[in-house]
Design a protein around this motif. Structure first.
Motif, PDB file in Angstrom:
ATOM      1  N   LYS A 170       0.827  -1.208   0.000  1.00 26.24           N
ATOM      2  CA  LYS A 170       0.000   0.000   0.000  1.00 26.24           C
ATOM      3  C   LYS A 170       0.864   1.262   0.000  1.00 26.24           C
ATOM      4  N   GLU A 186      -5.379   4.625   2.448  1.00 28.17           N
ATOM      5  CA  GLU A 186      -4.395   3.788   1.762  1.00 28.17           C
ATOM      6  C   GLU A 186      -4.976   3.242   0.466  1.00 28.17           C
ATOM      7  N   ILE A 187      -4.098   2.992  -0.495  1.00 29.43           N
ATOM      8  CA  ILE A 187      -4.497   2.340  -1.740  1.00 29.43           C
ATOM      9  C   ILE A 187      -3.358   1.452  -2.209  1.00 29.43           C
ATOM     10  N   GLN A 239      -7.123  -2.394  -3.519  1.00 32.57           N
ATOM     11  CA  GLN A 239      -7.916  -2.085  -2.333  1.00 32.57           C
ATOM     12  C   GLN A 239      -7.718  -0.630  -1.930  1.00 32.57           C
ATOM     13  N   LEU A 240      -8.812   0.010  -1.580  1.00 34.22           N
ATOM     14  CA  LEU A 240      -8.833   1.368  -1.069  1.00 34.22           C
ATOM     15  C   LEU A 240      -9.322   1.291   0.367  1.00 34.22           C
TER      16      LEU A 240
END
Length: 126
Positions: free
Chosen positions: A82, A98-99, A117-118
């Motif tokens: 991330k 976070e991404i 994922q976010l």
């Protein structure tokens, strides 16, 4: 725990809700726990940007089900990388965003699902 001023290690717990097919469905993910290594790119008294590598172990983490790859749960391993930012509200709590990509599977060396994922949430600091 901070190893030095720019690198920290710790543990992460996670519960997740996944939104699938542009809000056509929701899946609840169960509890997971695992180690995290975080490297800070920039730190200020209240604001920080970082990169993070994590490995979570949990029951039915639902990434494969959300993507339609499997129809069963069970013990899963999720690895992720991330990029994130955080803001301290106080000495004990903060907000984060976070991404990055995640890979999930039933074994440590293989995976059957991957996704971007976010995440956003509240950090509690000990």
């Amino acid at each position: 725990t901070m190893i030095n001023s720019m690198v920290g290690v710790g543990f992460q717990t996670q519960n997740s809700i996944y939104i699938t097919d542009f809000f056509d469905g929701f899946l609840y993910s169960y509890f997971s726990l695992g180690p995290v290594v975080r490297t800070y790119l920039y730190r200020h008294s209240k604001f920080a940007t970082y990169t993070e590598a994590a490995m979570l172990l949990g029951y039915d983490m639902a990434l494969a089900d959300a993507l339609g790859n499997t129809q069963h749960g069970g013990l899963k391993v999720r690895r992720g990388i991330k990029v994130g930012t955080s803001y301290l509200l106080s000495k004990k709590a903060g907000l984060f965003f976070e991404i990055g990509p995640d890979w999930e599977g039933e074994h440590f060396r293989t995976f059957d699902s991957q996704a971007i994922q976010l995440k956003f949430g509240i950090s509690l600091i000990n």
